[in-house]
Write an enzyme that holds these catalytic residues in place. Structure first.
Site, mmCIF file in Angstrom:
data_model
loop_
_atom_site.group_PDB
_atom_site.id
_atom_site.type_symbol
_atom_site.label_atom_id
_atom_site.label_comp_id
_atom_site.label_asym_id
_atom_site.label_seq_id
_atom_site.Cartn_x
_atom_site.Cartn_y
_atom_site.Cartn_z
ATOM 1 C CD GLN A 137 -2.750 1.171 2.513
ATOM 2 O OE1 GLN A 137 -3.578 0.270 2.615
ATOM 3 N NE2 GLN A 137 -2.593 2.108 3.426
ATOM 4 C CB THR A 138 3.234 2.558 2.546
ATOM 5 O OG1 THR A 138 2.335 2.281 3.611
ATOM 6 C CG2 THR A 138 3.999 3.818 2.851
ATOM 7 C CB SER A 144 -0.873 9.509 7.019
ATOM 8 O OG SER A 144 0.126 9.296 7.978
ATOM 9 N N GLY A 177 6.481 -5.191 4.072
ATOM 10 C CA GLY A 177 7.293 -6.296 4.577
ATOM 11 C C GLY A 177 7.122 -7.525 3.715
ATOM 12 N NE ARG A 310 22.033 -0.128 38.390
ATOM 13 C CZ ARG A 310 21.409 0.982 38.044
ATOM 14 N NH1 ARG A 310 20.132 0.962 37.696
ATOM 15 N NH2 ARG A 310 22.058 2.131 38.013
ATOM 16 C CD GLN A 330 15.083 1.902 39.268
ATOM 17 O OE1 GLN A 330 15.622 3.010 39.232
ATOM 18 N NE2 GLN A 330 15.367 0.939 38.410
ATOM 19 N NE ARG A 333 12.995 7.120 35.794
ATOM 20 C CZ ARG A 333 14.299 6.942 35.531
ATOM 21 N NH1 ARG A 333 15.174 6.867 36.514
ATOM 22 N NH2 ARG A 333 14.717 6.843 34.288
ATOM 23 C CD GLU A 424 -2.762 -1.493 9.742
ATOM 24 O OE1 GLU A 424 -3.966 -1.255 9.892
ATOM 25 O OE2 GLU A 424 -2.260 -1.814 8.648
ATOM 26 C CG ASP A 426 1.531 9.586 12.592
ATOM 27 O OD1 ASP A 426 2.749 9.386 12.665
ATOM 28 O OD2 ASP A 426 0.940 10.507 13.204
#
Lengths: 664, 664
Positions: A137-138, A144, A177, A310, A330, A333, A424, A426
């Site tokens: 397609q692209t 887009s 692909g 760690r 930590q 996040r 699929e 943006d």
């Protein structure tokens, strides 16, 4: 002898039944069993080894992909795997390959847009892989905006054929692909032209390569588009380019499920409703959301386990240093990402249900929910993939310097994942579609048309624009109805504010254009509400297993409150909550982190990933990180010799000052 | 014949003198001229070619690095380049190499911590590259916490030597650049032990490899740590590992500028103040901030130029589609990054001044500004590198799918940049240091001790906690004093709120630990204020060139207001501004984007980057993107043959169903 397990103590701390959580994560016992069996099958097969992937040259890597794809197909046949199991096998092989597009795009495109005759002709060959297809397609200059594609398919009534042609350089197909080196066929998209009239973009089945010798057919130029982000990663895939020079195909190779061209060249719409194609889109997007939860959970699993291994700072009296997972920075996040993984998993499950629901409705000619479903899936695709891409990189940073090593698995995971933000749809373009849908809903509020499904709350806009959040103490933020109302009020207020600002413009379209950044923010607010709501709905179901539901309740609160903290400006500026309530939410969040902490390792164990699939030394199940990092380093090709190639030519002349001498 | 320039029209639109802006960007006419000359020198030299870098195997890439480093050294000598020019040359060669560490860490470590005798002995050899050095600090198990290093250097009074030893696996040196394959010497950090007493971590000059045959000396195990993030990128560097097995070095190879060990093994502090070493730290960090502006501006240059080339949607009557740079969503993501590039550039310039200032003070034994300077440089390193890492990835996304191609240059730029968030102080750890400094400042407010430098505004905390923002109309947000006060008030209020919450804990240390996430947020607010203030201060100077200052004023407002929008929760929740004022800021921001738009291409031209340095087809100066992308694709090794290697072995058996047959 007991197996080495540096995480044993962490695992003992868990306050819930991990085996039951594995089933909750997988969606059902059956889904769990299939995943578990197939992932072990892949992990134990030496052909599927991937730990040396980032060291391979492009050609070696591509050859390795071909080898794995052929072997995977062999195993599928030998073991008589079901379609679901075969899909799982490709998933756990975890190496992008032409076969993903064959099964994931080429076959669905024919199923979705072909006539019964076309399906009967092409699908059996495709199911047996006697032909291998891609989805073209692209184009080089067109992504887009599908309607802007330039490739033409001109009907020639003399020969009853279409002539496919690439009129410009920018019309070259680019990115598909499997196209570059493997596919024998493509569903190619081109502007249909009959009798000099342009009927817009349609799909055509085109053979690209000879089934005898794999050479491109006459008029076809095809090749690979070159290296992409990272080492390993998507470079295993032959994303391709394709140019047509007046390539002729029979008329019956236009996909005619929805529109037809007759022998005379007349263009006709079939009586099959166009909307049916939206079913495929919902299917593809729910799969992308499911993939987001997989990628995110994988990164979180690595970062969580390594954060327990760690240690930095905090040594007392020469004892061991503090595990970094014990630091609040930590946790603040990492744990929201852990919660997001579960949140995306459950909204993905719900999308599966939505797909079944919308398919049934479409077949019953009920298109009423389609705009809402379209906006909802577009928005969820956008926010889950964006959040996952950011989260993988955040997990890498949470692993400190070693996250930068390929052997941590995180660089490749990031590189291979990020295209999901672009393909699929943006993510920004999708948010604007959601934004437009929100505006349309707001504009119609007075009209008596009732918003349905995930946008139903807008029907209570009047209340939501005025309501006051009841939170007085931090623990009030644990009540689901308070969370939902805050998120609903935020989304409704942002949408209404946007609509008012748009209406200030003389031309509404100018308002949409000028305020598009605000629209995108309103869309994010709406979509985050959906994820939060679906998580909460999940918790209203019966969830078996000791402590399982309790853990999910904690994660749900972490997810919602961390979003609230991150987007505090939305909530406070729109008056949904007061600054004090915002501070209480943050306080509650911190308390929740302490509740997640003892369960963190078990919560990522529940993803049930093999070390093969994780592909990370830092994320090893047994936590035996440092000896394995050391071992891995020596495998680098640079370590094949003690003195590096190039020493005599480039290093020695510097040290011996022969460069200077050479000049005198 | 005129040169091809697809951006010619964009360049004509510029409302300012681009040549003068180039000088403003470079810092001075002289700096501009050196950069310009050296970058062209590198760009025109075929040895420095880098467009094929991501396709090289690790060994080929490393060999290429050696070749470039030797050639760079040859050019430095032939052209008798000054130290500044030689540094620029390495910068524009743009390939991480052992020489970066030799010049950037090994030599400065000896200069900073060696005695006069040691400098006289080692520096001349190092300057001539008769020895090549690296900086061996980080260990496999120890990064941020330098005091936790495990390598030992035990003094043996019998032989007047230190015995360097790696007692555990985790004590292996790990990460030092140049160590893996090249360095002949290291400044290695180890725990100094004399008479059984541990004196903490000190630096030692250790020879690693023979100067005759480059083989590791006895007792030394050395190698490369393996592949890192991305293709190309930092894989050109031989980050290494190192283990000592009782390696003996003479006593005079301990760096004794600050502390000494006597012949008898007595440990002594010299009378040189320890604080002198902080000068080096300020120097290194100002360089990191300067590098942030380089990396960010490079990404922004690519994304801006390609946003003017790329078109999507909006075609009217079959005309061309709209340039994506004209979309407000694109502008609202891209222009704040453009503004950040300039903001970081100017704060980097200011840090250069700060370095000179602090050096002078240190030599005059004035340590009064040191804590403030330390916090300021730590914080600026943290926020500029984090913002730059995120911005590079955002720029990649802003280029749509093609940003994912290696030939866009952005994947490698990202991969090579992100370590800056971790090295020389993990960004989160640094923010917590700033947070602690903020708390200390707040706690001392009543004590009469006056905050100085970038924290001086805290002296007006009483006012800042109560002041009301005066903005009534959108354009009020263009007034510098309003911006500064809003940012000061935000930072002061967040810091004071944090300090109050910390004081609620019975033990203050528990408060610091529990509220560390809040502390980090307060630190970010403080550091953003510094960047905004320094940008505004810059604009109070005389800046020559038609329209130059005007453009910088616009960018300064974009920088500040986009931060305000992003962190709206901080500003509104702390009561610094009202929700309505927040909305006005956002409105003003949108108007500013329209003013940036016609100047966008010229504003990135002002960085004066060669196409060689940019390394991006999307960012080409002439905008000739699509033909060059097409050309580049064919260079991929996979396109060497039409039918891929592996066809007969892996593809054909699938198509011909020989896999199935083989099984029957």
């Amino acid at each position: 002898m007991e197996a080495l397990d540096y995480h044993a103590e962490e695992r003992r701390k868990a306050e819930f039944d991990v085996e039951e959580m594995k089933i909750a994560w997988a969606g059902s016992r059956q889904a769990y069993e299939i995943s578990d069996r197939v992932s072990r099958l892949v992990a134990s097969d030496p052909v599927f080894r991937k730990d040396n992937r980032t060291m391979l040259s492009r050609k070696e890597l591509f050859n390795d992909t071909l080898k794995k794809a052929a072997h995977a197909w062999k195993r599928v046949i030998e073991l008589r795997l079901s379609e679901e199991e075969a899909g799982k096998l490709r998933f756990f092989v975890d190496q992008p390959a032409f076969s993903d597009l064959h099964w994931g795009m080429f076959i669905p495109a024919i199923k979705g847009s072909g006539t019964e005759e076309q399906k009967a002709k092409w699908l059996p060959m495709a199911y047996k892989m006697q032909i291998i297809g891609c989805y073209a397609q692209t184009e080089l200059g067109h992504g887009s905006n599908v309607q802007g594609l330039e490739t033409t398919a001109t009907f020639d009534p003399h020969t009853d054929e279409f002539v496919l042609h690439s009129p410009t350089l920018t019309s070259s197909k680019w990115w598909p692909g499997g196209l570059g080196k493997v596919a024998t066929h493509a569903v190619a998209y081109a502007r249909l032209i009959t009798n000099g009239q342009d009927h817009g973009v349609h799909g055509f089945i085109v053979q690209l390569r000879s089934l005898d010798d794999h050479l491109p057919l006459p008029g076809i130029t095809v090749g690979d588009i070159g290296m992409k982000f990272g080492s390993g990663a998507y470079n295993s895939m032959d994303n391709g380019l394709l140019r047509f020079d007046h390539v002729r195909i029979p008329r019956d190779q236009m996909l005619m499920g929805v529109s037809q061209v007759t022998r005379e060249g007349k263009y006709m719409q079939s009586d099959v409703p166009r909307q049916l194609v939206y079913g495929t889109m919902v299917y593809v997007r729910q799969k992308i959301v499911a993939d987001a939860s997989s990628a995110l959970s994988r990164a979180v699993c690595i970062a969580t386990r390594y954060s327990a291994v760690r240690r930095q700072f905090g040594s007392q009296n020469g004892g061991p240093e503090t595990q970094v997972i014990d630091y609040k920075t930590q946790q603040s996040r990492l744990f929201p990402l852990l919660a997001s993984a579960y949140a995306f998993r459950f909204v993905g499950e719900w999308l599966k249900w939505l797909y079944t629901d919308v398919t049934q409705r479409l077949h019953a000619n009920d298109f009423s929910t389609l705009p809402e479903v379209h906006a909802c899936t577009a928005g969820l695709k956008s926010i889950t993939t964006s959040a996952t891409a950011d989260a993988i990189e955040e997990c890498r940073k949470l692993c400190g310097g070693h996250g930068y090593l390929s052997s941590s698995g995180l660089p490749e995971l990031f590189a291979v994942y990020i295209p999901a933000c672009t393909y699929e749809g943006d993510n920004t373009v999708l948010l604007l579609q959601v934004g437009r849908f929100l505006m349309k809903t707001v504009f119609q509020l007075g009209s008596g048309k009732k918003p349905v499904g995930t946008i139903a709350y807008m029907g209570r806009a009047e209340h939501l624009l005025q309501c006051h959040c009841e939170v007085q103490r931090a623990e009030d933020w644990l009540k689901p109805h308070i969370i939902v109302e805050a998120f609903e009020a935020r989304s409704a207020r942002m949408a209404v504010a946007c609509s008012k600002n748009i209406n200030k413009f003389p031309k509404q379209e100018d308002g949409f254009a000028e305020l598009s950044a605000d629209l995108a923010e309103a869309a994010v607010a709406h979509c985050q509400l959906i994820v939060v709501s679906k998580f909460i709905e999940k918790l209203q179901q019966d969830i078996p297993g000791k402590g399982v539901k309790r853990q999910l309740e904690i994660l749900c609160s972490v997810y919602a409150l961390s979003l609230l903290h991150k987007h505090l400006g939305d909530f406070v500026a729109s008056g949904c909550i007061t600054p004090e309530q915002g501070a209480l939410a943050n306080e509650q969040l911190r308390l929740l982190y302490s509740q997640v902490r003892p369960n963190a390792i078990a919560l990522v164990d529940a993803f049930n990933y093999t070390d093969h699939y994780l592909g990370s030394i830092l994320g090893r199940y047994d936590g035996n990180v440092y000896p394995k990092l050391y071992e891995e380093a020596w495998k680098d090709p640079l370590n094949e010799t003690v003195v590096p190639d190039g020493y005599h030519e480039y290093i020695r002349p510097i040290l011996k000052q022969h460069i200077r001498v050479a000049r005198l």
